[in-house]
Design an enzyme around this catalytic site. Structure first.
Site, short mmCIF file in Angstrom:
data_model
loop_
_atom_site.label_atom_id
_atom_site.label_comp_id
_atom_site.label_asym_id
_atom_site.label_seq_id
_atom_site.Cartn_x
_atom_site.Cartn_y
_atom_site.Cartn_z
N THR A 115 0.86 -1.19 0.00
CA THR A 115 0.00 0.00 0.00
C THR A 115 0.89 1.23 0.00
OG1 THR A 115 -1.82 -1.11 1.11
CG2 THR A 115 -1.82 1.27 1.23
N PHE A 142 1.08 5.22 0.77
CA PHE A 142 0.45 6.27 1.57
C PHE A 142 1.06 7.61 1.18
CE2 PHE A 142 0.20 2.39 4.00
CZ PHE A 142 -1.02 2.45 4.66
#
Ligand SMILES: O=C(O)C(=O)C[C@]1(C(=O)O)C=C[C@@H](O)C=C1
Length: 355
Positions: free
Chosen positions: A257, A259
Site C-alpha cells: 500500500t 500512503f
C-alpha cells in the site's frame, strides 16, 4: 560467564558508551539547527538524503533495512528535540496506516488515530495535527477514491510518500480453524486474501464474512468472540492480544500500500523526487494526448495516471498524475508550464522525495 564472553560484552559496553555520546552530540546539533530554522522543522528532503547516504556507506553486516530503521528512530528523537510533531492517521490503533506513520516518522511523534480519511484531512487543515498520513493506492486493489477526491479539494500539499508491504494474517483467540464461524475484515483485505481463504478454510460455505471499517476494528470484534477470526496485520494481533493462525495470507506476496504524507509545506528538492498533479482537459478527440505531450518532449517520466469523476458534470474526469522529478527541476517546470497553458484545470499537489 567465560572470559571470552566477558571480553566481548566489555567491548559492547565501551562501544555503547561511544554511541551514547555520539547520539547525544547529534541531538544537540539538531537542536541548534532547530533554533536557526524559522517555522518548519520537518525536512523530508534532508531526512531522505541522510538515509540514502547511510545506505550507500553501509559496510554491513547490518542490512540497509536495519540501518534505515535505526536511523529513522535516531532522527525521530532528534526531530522531537526541535519540535514535537503530531501525525494524524486513519485509525484505530493497529492499522497499516499506523505502521506507515512509524515507518516514516519513527516512534517519537504523537500519532493521532482518526475515524476517517476526511478526519485526517480536517485535523491537518485545522492545525490540530502537524501532518497526516492517508492511503492512496494498493498494488492489488488500486486507488483509494476518497483520498483522491479530498486531494482535489484541499489546500494541503503532498509532502511525502510511504510504501508499506502489506502482510495480512488470520488472527483469532485460538488457532483452531474448525471453530471459526465468522471472519471480520475490511473489504479491501478480504479481496487481497480471497485465494487463500478459498483454499485453506474448512467449512468455508458456513463461514460468514463480515465487513468492518478497518482491520483493527475486525481484530477488536474478534477479541470478544471465540468463534470469530479477523484478517489484519500483525500489529492488530499485538494490540488486541490475539493469536496468529496463519501469516502472509495475501494472494500477492508483493502486496503493497502506498500512503501520502499531507501537510502545509512545499518540500525542497532532494535529488530523487516525485511530483503529483491533478489536471483536466476538454472532452474532444486527442485532447489527452496533446495535454500530456510536453512530458515526452521534456523527457519527464510518468509513474501513474489515474482518472476520477470530476463531480462537476456527467462523464467529466480529472486525471491524477505522478511524474519523476521536482517541480523546480528545469525540465519538469517547463513541461508543467506548457500543460498549464493547455489544461482546463491544473493543480500541483506537491513535490516530495521518492519512497
Ligand atoms: O537537518 C535538519 O534540518 C535537521 O533538523 C536535522 C534532522 C536530523 O535529525 O537529521 C531532523 C529533522 C529534519 O526533518 C531533518 C533532519
Amino acid at each position: 560467564m567465560t572470559e571470552q564472553l566477558k571480553q566481548l560484552r566489555d567491548r559492547i559496553d565501551s562501544i555503547d558508551s561511544e554511541l551514547l555520546k555520539l547520539i547525544n552530540m547529534r541531538a544537540e546539533l539538531a537542536q541548534q539547527i532547530g533554533h536557526q530554522k524559522n517555522g518548519v522543522t520537518y525536512r523530508p528532503e534532508r531526512e531522505s538524503q541522510v538515509l540514502a547516504r547511510l545506505q550507500q556507506l553501509n559496510p554491513g553486516p547490518l542490512t540497509n533495512e536495519h540501518i534505515t530503521q535505526l536511523f529513522i528512530e535516531i532522527i525521530s528523537a532528534c526531530r522531537a528535540m526541535e519540535e514535537p510533531l503530531s501525525i494524524a492517521y486513519l485509525g484505530p490503533q493497529g492499522t497499516f496506516s499506523e505502521e506507515a506513520v512509524t515507518k516514516r516518522f519513527g516512534s517519537t511523534v504523537a500519532a493521532l488515530a482518526c475515524n476517517s480519511i476526511d478526519d485526517v484531512f480536517r485535523k491537518v487543515e485545522s492545525g490540530t495535527a502537524s501532518y497526516g498520513v492517508v492511503p492512496v493506492e494498493n498494488s492489488t486493489e488500486g486507488a483509494v477514491g476518497r483520498t483522491m477526491d479530498l486531494l482535489l479539494q484541499t489546500s494541503l500539499t503532498v509532502c511525502g510518500e510511504i510504501e508499506l508491504p502489506v502482510h495480512q494474517c488470520l488472527i483469532a483467540q485460538q488457532t483452531d480453524l474448525t471453530v471459526i464461524q465468522k471472519i471480520y475484515s475490511h473489504p479491501q483485505s478480504f479481496a487481497q486474501c480471497l485465494g487463500w481463504l478459498n483454499k485453506h478454510l474448512p467449512n468455508l460455505q458456513a463461514i460468514a464474512r463480515i465487513d468492518t471499517a478497518s482491520n483493527a476494528d475486525a481484530a477488536r470484534i474478534a477479541a470478544a468472540d471465540k468463534n470469530a477470526a479477523a484478517i489484519a496485520g500483525r500489529k492488530a494481533a499485538d494490540v488486541f492480544g490475539l493469536k496468529i493462525c496463519a501469516k502472509n495470507i495475501e494472494d500477492d506476496p508483493n502486496n503493497t500500500t502506498r500512503f501520502l504524507v499531507i501537510g502545509t509545506q512545499q518540500v525542497s528538492a532532494s535529488g530523487k523526487d516525485k511530483t503529483s498533479i491533478v489536471t483536466s482537459t476538454s472532452n474532444r478527440p486527442g485532447a489527452i494526448h496533446e495535454l500530456l505531450a510536453p512530458f515526452a518532449r521534456y523527457q519527464v517520466s510518468m509513474n501513474r495516471l489515474e482518472s476520477r469523476p470530476s463531480r462537476r458534470g456527467l462523464w467529466e474526469y480529472v486525471f491524477f498524475i505522478d511524474i519523476e522529478g521536482h517541480q523546480q527541476d528545469e525540465n519538469v517546470a517547463k513541461a508543467l508550464e506548457e500543460i498549464r497553458n493547455k489544461a482546463t484545470f491544473l493543480k500541483i499537489l506537491g513535490s516530495y522525495p521518492s519512497a
